[in-house]
Design a protein around this motif. Structure first.
Motif, PDB file in Angstrom:
ATOM      1  N   MET A 100       0.857  -1.186   0.000  1.00  0.00           N
ATOM      2  CA  MET A 100       0.000   0.000   0.000  1.00  0.00           C
ATOM      3  C   MET A 100       0.894   1.237   0.000  1.00  0.00           C
ATOM      4  SD  MET A 100      -2.958  -1.481   2.519  1.00  0.00           S
ATOM      5  CE  MET A 100      -4.021  -0.053   2.462  1.00  0.00           C
ATOM      6  N   GLY A 101       1.642   1.371  -1.097  1.00  0.00           N
ATOM      7  CA  GLY A 101       2.598   2.455  -1.270  1.00  0.00           C
ATOM      8  C   GLY A 101       4.005   1.984  -0.948  1.00  0.00           C
ATOM      9  N   ASN A 233       9.241  -0.601  -5.879  1.00  0.00           N
ATOM     10  CA  ASN A 233       8.748   0.186  -7.006  1.00  0.00           C
ATOM     11  C   ASN A 233       7.349   0.682  -6.684  1.00  0.00           C
ATOM     12  OD1 ASN A 233       8.714   1.370  -9.631  1.00  0.00           O
ATOM     13  ND2 ASN A 233      10.019  -0.299 -10.361  1.00  0.00           N
ATOM     14  N   SER A 234       6.846   1.564  -7.537  1.00  0.00           N
ATOM     15  CA  SER A 234       5.609   2.261  -7.215  1.00  0.00           C
ATOM     16  C   SER A 234       4.900   2.683  -8.492  1.00  0.00           C
ATOM     17  CB  SER A 234       5.940   3.502  -6.373  1.00  0.00           C
ATOM     18  OG  SER A 234       4.834   4.360  -6.263  1.00  0.00           O
ATOM     19  N   ARG A 245      -1.814   4.863  -3.536  1.00  0.00           N
ATOM     20  CA  ARG A 245      -0.952   4.077  -2.655  1.00  0.00           C
ATOM     21  C   ARG A 245      -0.822   2.639  -3.148  1.00  0.00           C
ATOM     22  NH1 ARG A 245       1.852   6.693  -2.207  1.00  0.00           N
ATOM     23  NH2 ARG A 245       2.931   5.772  -0.429  1.00  0.00           N
ATOM     24  N   VAL A 246      -0.133   2.484  -4.263  1.00  0.00           N
ATOM     25  CA  VAL A 246       0.153   1.161  -4.820  1.00  0.00           C
ATOM     26  C   VAL A 246       1.657   1.056  -5.075  1.00  0.00           C
ATOM     27  CG1 VAL A 246      -0.312  -0.530  -6.622  1.00  0.00           C
ATOM     28  CG2 VAL A 246      -2.081   1.123  -5.986  1.00  0.00           C
ATOM     29  N   GLY A 247       2.274   0.131  -4.393  1.00  0.00           N
ATOM     30  CA  GLY A 247       3.688  -0.119  -4.616  1.00  0.00           C
ATOM     31  C   GLY A 247       3.943  -1.604  -4.636  1.00  0.00           C
ATOM     32  N   MET A 248       5.217  -1.974  -4.648  1.00  0.00           N
ATOM     33  CA  MET A 248       5.561  -3.402  -4.666  1.00  0.00           C
ATOM     34  C   MET A 248       6.985  -3.614  -4.184  1.00  0.00           C
ATOM     35  SD  MET A 248       6.022  -3.767  -8.811  1.00  0.00           S
ATOM     36  CE  MET A 248       4.971  -2.341  -9.166  1.00  0.00           C
ATOM     37  N   SER A 268      -4.871  -4.609   6.253  1.00  0.00           N
ATOM     38  CA  SER A 268      -5.839  -5.678   5.995  1.00  0.00           C
ATOM     39  C   SER A 268      -6.140  -5.802   4.507  1.00  0.00           C
ATOM     40  CB  SER A 268      -7.140  -5.420   6.771  1.00  0.00           C
ATOM     41  OG  SER A 268      -6.892  -5.455   8.157  1.00  0.00           O
ATOM     42  N   GLY A 269      -5.132  -5.540   3.695  1.00  0.00           N
ATOM     43  CA  GLY A 269      -5.278  -5.696   2.259  1.00  0.00           C
ATOM     44  C   GLY A 269      -5.659  -4.394   1.569  1.00  0.00           C
ATOM     45  N   MET A 270      -5.305  -4.316   0.299  1.00  0.00           N
ATOM     46  CA  MET A 270      -5.566  -3.138  -0.525  1.00  0.00           C
ATOM     47  C   MET A 270      -6.978  -3.182  -1.106  1.00  0.00           C
ATOM     48  SD  MET A 270      -3.366  -1.999  -3.925  1.00  0.00           S
ATOM     49  CE  MET A 270      -1.848  -2.542  -3.135  1.00  0.00           C
TER      50      MET A 270
END
Length: 382
Positions: A100-101, A233-234, A245-248, A268-270
């Motif tokens: 989440m980011g 990464n994002s 707010r998405v990353g990895m 608790s998950g995206m």
């Protein structure tokens, strides 16, 4: 009031959190402040991405808790993105962990691997969160110098002279923020060899690869990287999705399994709709990057003019959504930023935010419309 935790004695409020309140107060008082301070994309995501988010919100299962590891389709999209753009093969089930980011990922990896008393190699200048999170978990930052004379790359002779027996993590970040320097001269391979020799986990923070950069790279594309390196990464910068707010994290399962232990106790998950939008973004063609970079290219040309008017020096080979510039002699970073804010109604970032080696430099964001940049140019010339 209950006494604060000891860890906060070593950590200050994030610079931009505090400074943006000051900017907001000036605006509320009627000042026409134009902010060139932060890298929050002002352009919108692709229409397909927005449609995917909207459609997903109507699905019956969209509003419940989601998997801590994200949808299988999201992990597959992330793996496919790495294969397509970096020529890096990843197992979507074991070598990809959606976050989440990516900023949150800095905390996750630090909590997973650092104990009080451990040390962390942090670039100077570099992203301030590397230092603050290191302190929050009770570890000690050890700064390694990046300087203009060495093209803002690590000096390996100097690194070898450091006492690194307590170092467990080394933060690297190319394309580099704040300078925009790119990794070259086989720097990734040298870093991997250094990490293997000293048993250090490298973490490459890589969110700027597709902004004004013709040759995106991943450290995982180099021999031996998965043994000692992870990459963050994002979608924030590459796809104009900062607020989503998405990353990895990508890398070896042995590392990601430990990070998941932390992450699964912190969220608790995206949201399902955000994941569906992210999948659509990751499947966009390279024409997407071409289109957003046309905007950034035009903006950068105006920023160059602004800096010319301030008698600053900059490197046109640097990439990313900022321009890093050296000030003329006789004025400090803080003096220049205050002068711009209070005399020109323009907020820029002093280089000292990123470390002592940022003294004498300023950073300007490209996340500003051409119209506003032209207005800044007029103010600077006035």
């Amino acid at each position: 009031m209950v006494s604060i935790a000891n860890r906060l004695e070593e950590v200050k409020e994030y610079y931009f959190s505090k400074k943006l309140r000051e900017v907001a107060a000036l605006r509320a008082a009627g000042k026409p402040i134009i902010s060139l301070g932060i890298g929050s994309p002002d352009l919108i995501p692709d229409e397909k991405v927005l449609q995917a988010l909207s459609s997903a919100a109507s699905e019956s299962t969209a509003h419940g808790y989601q998997s801590y590891q994200g949808l299988p389709a999201l992990r597959q999209a992330m793996a496919s993105f790495y294969q397509e753009n970096f020529k890096v093969t990843l197992n979507p089930d074991t070598e990809v962990l959606p976050l989440m980011g990516s900023k949150e990922g800095i905390m996750h990896v630090s909590m997973a691997f650092l104990n009080p008393g451990d040390q962390v190699l942090v670039p100077n200048p570099g992203y301030p969160t590397y230092t603050s999170v290191t302190k929050l978990v009770g570890a000690e930052p050890v700064f390694y110098d990046l300087v203009e004379d060495n093209e803002w790359l690590p000096n390996f002779e100097a690194l070898e002279k450091l006492e690194v027996s307590k170092v467990k993590i080394m933060w690297i970040n190319y394309p580099h923020m704040p300078t925009g320097a790119i990794a070259k001269n086989q720097v990734y391979q040298k870093l991997i060899e250094f990490a293997k020799k000293h048993e250090i986990l490298l973490v490459n923070d890589n969110p700027y690869s597709f902004v004004l950069n013709e040759n995106p790279e991943s450290i995982l594309n180099f021999e031996g990287a998965k043994e000692v390196a992870l990459e963050l990464n994002s979608l924030s910068k590459s796809f104009n999705m900062a607020g989503w707010r998405v990353g990895m994290f990508v890398g070896a399962q042995e590392y990601l399994d430990q990070i998941l232990k932390v992450k699964s106790n912190m969220d608790s998950g995206m949201f399902y709709g955000i994941q569906k939008g992210a999948i659509e973004a990751l499947h966009l063609s390279k024409d997407w990057f071409k289109s957003i970079n046309e905007h950034y290219h035009r903006r950068r040309q105006i920023v160059y003019q602004i800096l010319d008017s301030l008698n600053c020096v900059y490197d046109t080979t640097h990439v990313g959504m900022f321009v890093w510039a050296k000030l003329p002699e006789g004025i400090t970073s803080e003096q220049m930023t205050d002068k711009m804010l209070y005399e020109k109604d323009v907020f820029i970032t002093p280089g000292t935010v990123f470390g002592s080696n940022g003294e004498g430099y300023i950073r300007l964001s490209l996340c500003v419309s051409e119209e506003n940049l032209q207005q800044v140019l007029v103010r600077v010339k006035a």
